[in-house]
Design a protein around this motif. Structure first.
Motif, PDB file in Angstrom:
ATOM      1  N   LEU A 121      42.604  44.353  34.923  1.00 61.66           N
ATOM      2  CA  LEU A 121      41.829  43.509  35.985  1.00 61.66           C
ATOM      3  C   LEU A 121      40.797  42.692  35.194  1.00 61.66           C
ATOM      4  O   LEU A 121      40.778  41.541  35.585  1.00 61.66           O
ATOM      5  CB  LEU A 121      41.223  44.552  37.010  1.00 61.66           C
ATOM      6  N   GLY A 122      40.117  43.439  34.502  1.00 63.77           N
ATOM      7  CA  GLY A 122      39.041  42.560  33.714  1.00 63.77           C
ATOM      8  C   GLY A 122      39.722  41.401  32.931  1.00 63.77           C
ATOM      9  O   GLY A 122      39.162  40.054  32.729  1.00 63.77           O
ATOM     10  N   LEU A 123      40.978  41.678  32.102  1.00 65.94           N
ATOM     11  CA  LEU A 123      41.667  40.264  31.410  1.00 65.94           C
ATOM     12  C   LEU A 123      42.118  39.554  32.384  1.00 65.94           C
ATOM     13  O   LEU A 123      42.271  38.320  32.022  1.00 65.94           O
ATOM     14  CB  LEU A 123      42.621  41.139  30.725  1.00 65.94           C
ATOM     15  N   LEU A 124      42.676  40.081  33.676  1.00 65.37           N
ATOM     16  CA  LEU A 124      42.988  39.005  34.545  1.00 65.37           C
ATOM     17  C   LEU A 124      42.073  37.828  35.093  1.00 65.37           C
ATOM     18  O   LEU A 124      42.176  36.816  35.025  1.00 65.37           O
ATOM     19  CB  LEU A 124      43.536  39.812  35.779  1.00 65.37           C
ATOM     20  N   LEU A 125      40.986  38.644  35.155  1.00 67.61           N
ATOM     21  CA  LEU A 125      39.684  37.713  35.680  1.00 67.61           C
ATOM     22  C   LEU A 125      39.377  36.754  34.610  1.00 67.61           C
ATOM     23  O   LEU A 125      38.753  35.501  34.955  1.00 67.61           O
ATOM     24  CB  LEU A 125      38.683  38.714  36.287  1.00 67.61           C
ATOM     25  N   LEU A 126      39.250  37.307  33.237  1.00 64.26           N
ATOM     26  CA  LEU A 126      39.004  36.465  32.199  1.00 64.26           C
ATOM     27  C   LEU A 126      39.941  35.352  32.089  1.00 64.26           C
ATOM     28  O   LEU A 126      39.388  34.146  31.793  1.00 64.26           O
ATOM     29  CB  LEU A 126      39.059  37.261  30.890  1.00 64.26           C
TER      30      LEU A 126
END
Length: 255
Positions: free
Chosen positions: A242-247
């Motif tokens: 999820l963090g990579l998606l938002l990034l």
């Protein structure tokens, strides 16, 4: 010469796991794991050399990055499955890859506990290491603006697909190779956990990866099957994915 047989506890029709056994037979050893690892490394090197320095915005850079991140892991996982079909009885028999409710439940519980530990350990690691705490995937995504569709594809890969492929290799092929030699279950657990951490080729994060890998290995250890480890790994990967998606969508700062 007959192939060796391995028995493991399995829950059937409400009977406790310790009361029944299922036989697993395979004829592959460490060479199978090293072959899958070689496929991963070879594909990574070829793709990296083909695309060179990935950077910038647009679909071209995004597609190149997606291929570099997805294809090597996927090919290694496929290699693991093919090996079990050629030299064993398939992933269901060789790895105990059955989608039983008990294994799913164990994977969710162990994975949830592991996620809590991982979040805490990551926070401590980030404070200690600083900017070097980013994963290799995070560092790559920080330098590329990719289309939303590809960002979503990478999210599902990191969350759901990569854990399956990695588990087929480390707690599938490697675990089974050591099982075949009748090594103790604790030794198999320790060595596969260490190999998982080292095999990510991120020396600065190896200690953190060891912490992350322990609950996943525990799920494999207590059930004797791969399904629980896959579920635990997927639970653990959800927040990072999820963090990579938002990034990648520019919703989180790259730093």
């Amino acid at each position: 010469m007959n192939a060796p047989h391995f028995s493991e506890p399995v829950e059937q029709d409400g009977v406790p796991a310790s009361s029944t056994a299922v036989t697993r037979t395979h004829r592959w050893g460490f060479g199978a794991f090293f072959l899958a690892e070689a496929v991963f490394l070879g594909a990574s090197v070829v793709l990296a050399a083909s695309f060179g320095d990935i950077g910038g915005a647009g679909s071209t850079a995004g597609i190149a990055l997606a291929l570099v991140l997805i294809l090597p892991t996927l090919l290694a996982g496929i290699t693991a499955v093919v090996i079990t079909l050629v030299r064993g009885q398939g992933p269901v028999a060789d790895f105990g890859l059955r989608w039983q409710r008990s294994d799913i439940r164990t994977g969710l519980l162990v994975g949830g506990a592991g996620l809590f530990v991982t979040v805490f350990a990551t926070a401590l690691w980030t404070r200690w290491v600083g900017e070097d705490a980013n994963s290799a995937v995070g560092s790559l995504l920080a330098g590329v603006n990719i289309p939303p569709a590809l960002a979503v594809l990478l999210f599902f890969h990191v969350w759901l697909v990569a854990p399956v492929c990695e588990e087929l290799m480390y707690r599938g092929l490697l675990w089974g190779a050591m099982e075949r030699l009748r090594w103790s279950r604790f030794t198999v657990f320790v060595l596969s956990t260490a190999a998982f951490a080292i095999g990510h080729f991120e020396p600065e994060r190896t200690v953190l990866l060891l912490v992350i890998a322990i609950p996943i290995g525990v799920a494999r250890l207590i059930t004797g099957r791969l399904t629980a480890a896959v579920i635990a790994h997927q639970v653990n990967n959800f927040l990072p994915a999820l963090g990579l998606l938002l990034l990648s969508l520019g919703l989180l700062p790259a730093g």
